[in-house]
Design an enzyme around this catalytic site. Structure first.
Site, PDB file in Angstrom:
ATOM      1  N   SER A  80       6.208   6.022 -11.404  1.00  0.00           N
ATOM      2  CA  SER A  80       6.575   4.855 -10.929  1.00  0.00           C
ATOM      3  C   SER A  80       6.311   3.601 -11.642  1.00  0.00           C
ATOM      4  O   SER A  80       7.157   3.431 -12.435  1.00  0.00           O
ATOM      5  CB  SER A  80       5.463   4.781  -9.466  1.00  0.00           C
ATOM      6  OG  SER A  80       5.636   4.008  -8.522  1.00  0.00           O
ATOM      7  N   ASP A  85      -7.245  -9.120  -7.993  1.00  0.00           N
ATOM      8  CA  ASP A  85      -6.765 -10.567  -8.026  1.00  0.00           C
ATOM      9  C   ASP A  85      -5.437 -10.679  -9.310  1.00  0.00           C
ATOM     10  O   ASP A  85      -4.402 -11.255  -8.803  1.00  0.00           O
ATOM     11  CB  ASP A  85      -7.844 -11.302  -8.601  1.00  0.00           C
ATOM     12  CG  ASP A  85      -8.885 -11.797  -7.564  1.00  0.00           C
ATOM     13  OD1 ASP A  85      -8.521 -11.401  -6.200  1.00  0.00           O
ATOM     14  OD2 ASP A  85      -9.957 -12.044  -7.912  1.00  0.00           O
ATOM     15  N   HIS A 108       7.156  10.429  -3.018  1.00  0.00           N
ATOM     16  CA  HIS A 108       6.880   9.593  -4.168  1.00  0.00           C
ATOM     17  C   HIS A 108       5.937  10.211  -5.036  1.00  0.00           C
ATOM     18  O   HIS A 108       6.042  10.190  -6.426  1.00  0.00           O
ATOM     19  CB  HIS A 108       6.519   8.136  -3.600  1.00  0.00           C
ATOM     20  CG  HIS A 108       6.518   7.220  -4.723  1.00  0.00           C
ATOM     21  ND1 HIS A 108       7.409   7.025  -5.913  1.00  0.00           N
ATOM     22  CD2 HIS A 108       5.472   6.493  -5.161  1.00  0.00           C
ATOM     23  CE1 HIS A 108       7.035   6.155  -6.738  1.00  0.00           C
ATOM     24  NE2 HIS A 108       5.895   5.649  -6.385  1.00  0.00           N
TER      25      HIS A 108
END
Length: 259
Positions: free
Chosen positions: A88, A178, A236
């Site tokens: 991925s 973040d 996936h």
């Protein structure tokens, strides 16, 4: 500037080293069962990318930056040339490294990703992570209940829960949420690099996944012209759903490269 990545490093044998790169919100720990198998034949290194696992948090999630982190880690570990496997997001990191430094990559294995930009597919996941962060739950059961309001698939929630650590009296995320959210546009974008990677390449995709569709194959072959394609009956997370078939495909490929 490259940062020092945490690694799982072990194994010995005659084969070239194998370096494994996880996907978004994953870690080297997700690959432990595979590492044990591969370590019978060769040195295997699994990395925690920046803002993941036990690696430092840092601003910037561009593929050039993450590939630079991996390259610096290879230098630190004395690995001049290796098989490189990425799943991925980690597959895009691996493609970037291979395109920019082909002399370091004996072969490339790309697991269920194409060198294309994708849509916003993680909004619900980020909402779940932020909801847990705001609630400061005391145990994993509470965490799962909070995430279930945003992510109905239990398998996905269990995967996300691998990132939990106990903070000051509450469960917390060890990922740099973040930093990841701030640069999500780069993550969903294309890998970096100007030239194609012309070395031996294996692309493994899941039959129930939409990450490597037939429509993407012409673009994939422009970037990875030597790519061989294997399709497993999986989604996936094909390496977790079909571990034996996945490992057999990788072993067969590496064996042919080294023959």
């Amino acid at each position: 500037m490259a940062i020092e990545l945490h690694t799982l490093d072990g194994g010995q044998g005659e084969g070239l080293p194998l370096v494994v790169i996880h996907g978004l919100l994953g870690s080297a720990d997700n690959w432990r069962s595979h590492l044990r198998g591969w370590q019978q034949e060769r040195r295997v290194v699994a990395v925690d990318l920046r803002n993941h696992g036990r690696s430092p948090h840092a601003t910037g999630m561009a593929y050039g930056e993450m590939a630079g982190d991996v390259l610096a880690t290879l230098d630190r570990l004395g690995i001049e040339r290796c098989h490189l496997l990425g799943h991925s997001m980690g597959g895009k990191v691996a493609i970037t490294l291979a395109r920019r430094h082909p002399e370091r990559v004996a072969s490339l294995v790309v697991a269920d990703i194409a060198p294309v930009a994708y849509g916003h597919g993680h909004d619900a996941i980020f909402a779940a992570l932020r909801a847990v962060e705001a609630a400061a739950p005391e145990n994993r059961r509470e965490v799962d209940g909070i995430m279930a309001e945003h992510v109905p698939e239990r398998a996905v929630r269990l995967f996300l829960a691998t990132n939990l650590v106990r903070g000051e009296g509450a469960m917390a995320w060890r990922v740099g949420l973040d930093e990841i959210e701030a640069d999500y546009e780069a993550i969903r974008g294309e890998p970096e690099g100007e030239d194609p990677f012309n070395g031996p390449t294996l692309v493994i995709r899941g039959s129930r996944s939409s990450y490597v569709t037939d429509a993407m194959l012409p673009t994939l072959r422009e970037v990875l012209p030597e790519a061989q394609l294997v399709t497993l009956e999986a989604g996936h997370w094909l390496h977790a759903e079909q571990p034996e078939a996945f490992q057999a495909a990788v072993n067969d490929f590496m064996g042919r490269v080294e023959a």
